[in-house]
Motif scaffolding. Sequence first.
Motif, PDB file in Angstrom:
ATOM      1  N   THR A 159      -3.037   3.766  -6.837  1.00 37.33           N
ATOM      2  CA  THR A 159      -4.179   4.383  -6.161  1.00 37.33           C
ATOM      3  C   THR A 159      -5.431   3.703  -6.604  1.00 37.33           C
ATOM      4  OG1 THR A 159      -2.750   6.243  -5.918  1.00 37.33           O
ATOM      5  CG2 THR A 159      -4.955   6.634  -5.337  1.00 37.33           C
ATOM      6  N   TYR A 186      -4.672   4.542   2.661  1.00 36.53           N
ATOM      7  CA  TYR A 186      -5.295   3.339   3.188  1.00 36.53           C
ATOM      8  C   TYR A 186      -6.578   3.550   4.127  1.00 36.53           C
ATOM      9  CZ  TYR A 186      -1.077   1.105   1.494  1.00 36.53           C
ATOM     10  OH  TYR A 186       0.042   0.411   0.685  1.00 36.53           O
ATOM     11  N   ASN A 233       1.562  -3.460   2.657  1.00 38.99           N
ATOM     12  CA  ASN A 233       2.552  -2.858   1.708  1.00 38.99           C
ATOM     13  C   ASN A 233       3.917  -3.179   2.133  1.00 38.99           C
ATOM     14  OD1 ASN A 233       3.915   0.805   1.859  1.00 38.99           O
ATOM     15  ND2 ASN A 233       3.572  -0.759   0.045  1.00 38.99           N
ATOM     16  N   ASN A 237       6.077   1.989   2.723  1.00 37.03           N
ATOM     17  CA  ASN A 237       6.191   3.529   3.025  1.00 37.03           C
ATOM     18  C   ASN A 237       5.236   3.644   4.277  1.00 37.03           C
ATOM     19  OD1 ASN A 237       5.687   6.339   2.603  1.00 37.03           O
ATOM     20  ND2 ASN A 237       4.490   6.259   0.870  1.00 37.03           N
ATOM     21  N   ASP A 265       0.081  -4.079  -1.625  1.00 37.63           N
ATOM     22  CA  ASP A 265       0.681  -3.095  -2.473  1.00 37.63           C
ATOM     23  C   ASP A 265       2.069  -3.116  -2.518  1.00 37.63           C
ATOM     24  OD1 ASP A 265       1.818  -0.540  -3.004  1.00 37.63           O
ATOM     25  OD2 ASP A 265       0.400   0.662  -2.052  1.00 37.63           O
ATOM     26  N   SER A 298       4.714   4.023 -11.531  1.00 38.57           N
ATOM     27  CA  SER A 298       5.031   5.177 -10.736  1.00 38.57           C
ATOM     28  C   SER A 298       6.351   5.151 -10.429  1.00 38.57           C
ATOM     29  CB  SER A 298       4.053   5.586  -9.616  1.00 38.57           C
ATOM     30  OG  SER A 298       2.613   6.196 -10.486  1.00 38.57           O
ATOM     31  N   ARG A 307      -0.027   7.822 -14.374  1.00 41.02           N
ATOM     32  CA  ARG A 307      -1.200   7.236 -13.652  1.00 41.02           C
ATOM     33  C   ARG A 307      -1.407   5.953 -14.234  1.00 41.02           C
ATOM     34  NH1 ARG A 307      -0.198   7.998 -10.128  1.00 41.02           N
ATOM     35  NH2 ARG A 307      -2.409   7.751  -9.225  1.00 41.02           N
TER      36      ARG A 307
END
Length: 452
Positions: A159, A186, A233, A237, A265, A298, A307
Amino acid sequence: MSRRLCEGRLALAAVGSATPSYASLPFMANRVSISPKNASTKNKNKRNGAPAAPPLRPAASSKQFLSDKVGHFTESVIREMTRQAMLHGAVNLAQGFPDFPAPQEIKQAAQQAVAADVNQYAITWGAKNLRNAIARQMGVWQGITVDPEKEITVCCGSTEAMISTLLAVCNAGDEVVIFEPFYENYGPDSVLSGAKPKFVKLRPPATDGGEWTFDDKELRRAFDKHTKAIILNTPNNPTGKVFTRAELELIRDLCVEFDVLAITDEIYEHILYEGTEHVAMVSLEGMRERTVTINGMSKTYSVTGWRVGWAVAPEKITNAIRKVHDFLTVGAPAPLQEAGATALSLPAQYYAKLAEGYRVRRDHLMPALTTAGFRCFRPRGAYYIMTDISAFGFSDDVTFAKYLVQEIGVACVPGSSFYRDPRDGARQVRFAFCKKPETLDEAARRLGKLRN
Ligand SMILES: Cc1ncc(COP(=O)(O)O)c(C=O)c1O
C-alpha cells in the motif's frame, strides 16, 4: 451500516476522463470534529481590567481546515465491511486477510529478531538482508537482475509502496490509466498524488468459466501525451483475472509508444490456479526501464498485519520513491523485515502448497455460493470470488451487502466499491476465501438461508 454504505456511493465518484469532476461526500468530513476548544468570546483580561489580546483563534473559523483532496474519496468500503462484520457477528468474507496461522518459520524468525534486539530503524529503504532476498527472488521468479542497493525500496506494505511511487512520479494533471473494477486504493492514491485516473473497463466473462476481457481500442483511447503511468494488478483483485502474456504485450506496446510507466501490483503472484502463468511486466522486452514492480509479504506469507512491502524500479525512479518513502514513514518494521528475508528463502514447495491450499478453499466456497443463487466468476488467481447477484432481486449491491451482513450473517464487499460509477458494480459483490475450512463451512451454512 454507515451512511456512506447505505447511500451506495463509491469512494470516487464520477471521475471523468476529460475533466475530473469528483462527487464530494461531505458527510465524511463531518466525522472529524475540529471546533476550537475554549472558544469563548468573553475575552477580558480579568487581572488588570485592560482589554484582552484577541483570542488566538476565532470562535467559529471560516477557514476550510480540510484539504480538497479528502473530499474526493471516503474511507475504505472494504475495511468498513470488516467493522460491520464485527458489529453483527458475521462471518467476514469481506476483507482479504487469512484467519489461519502464518508459517512457523517466519514467526520464529520474527521472534528471534526481536530477541536479538533488532529494535531500531532499519536503513530507510530497507534492511539489507531483505533487499538481497528480494533481488535474489526477482532473479528466480522473473528472470530479472536487480541491484538491491539501488533498485529496491522496502515500505510499510505494498500500500505504501504504491502511494510512494505515485507521489514520486506524478505531477498535478498527469493521467494514470486504471482497469476497472479496480482494487479500491488506486482511486484515492491517484487523487492524493494529484494524478487524474482514466478508467478502462474489464468486462465480465459472458460464459461460465470464461475470462474477464478488455477492449484493445478502449485501452488505446485512454493513452495520450498526458498519460504518465498505467496501474496494473495481476493476478487481479477483485476479478481473479490473470493478464495473459499477449494482453501484457499489448499494454507494453502502448507504454513504449506513449512513453508511459507501468506500475504493477503483483501481490498475488503466487496465488494461481489450474497452471495459470503469472507474467511479470518487468520481464517483457522494453519494460525493464519503465516498470515499477510492487509486491509484499501480506498475501504470500499470510501476514497482512506486518506491513512489509516493496517497490522495485530503475535507479532514478527508486531514488525518487526512496525520498518520498523516507519522509512518509522512515521505514517498515525492522524485526519483521529480517523475518521477511527468511520468508523469501522458503523453498519452492512452499509456494506450490500455498496455491493448492487456496485452490481447495476456492472450490470449497464457490459451490456454496452457486447453490445459494450467486453467479460466480471463477478466479484464475488471487483469493476472491466476484459474483453476480441479479438472481436475488435486490435494488443494488449495497442494499444486498447490508442484508447479507445483518440478516444472513456473512460480510462481503459491495461491487460498487471497485468502480468509478457505482452503477457499474450494482449487480456484483465480492467474497474473500482466504479462510479456514470451518469459517467457509459456517459461511456456507449461513448462505444456505438465502434460499429459504
Ligand atoms: C491488489 C492489492 N494490492 C495491495 C493490497 C494491500 O497490500 P499490503 O498489505 O501489502 O499493503 C491488497 C490487499 O488486499 C490488494 O488486494
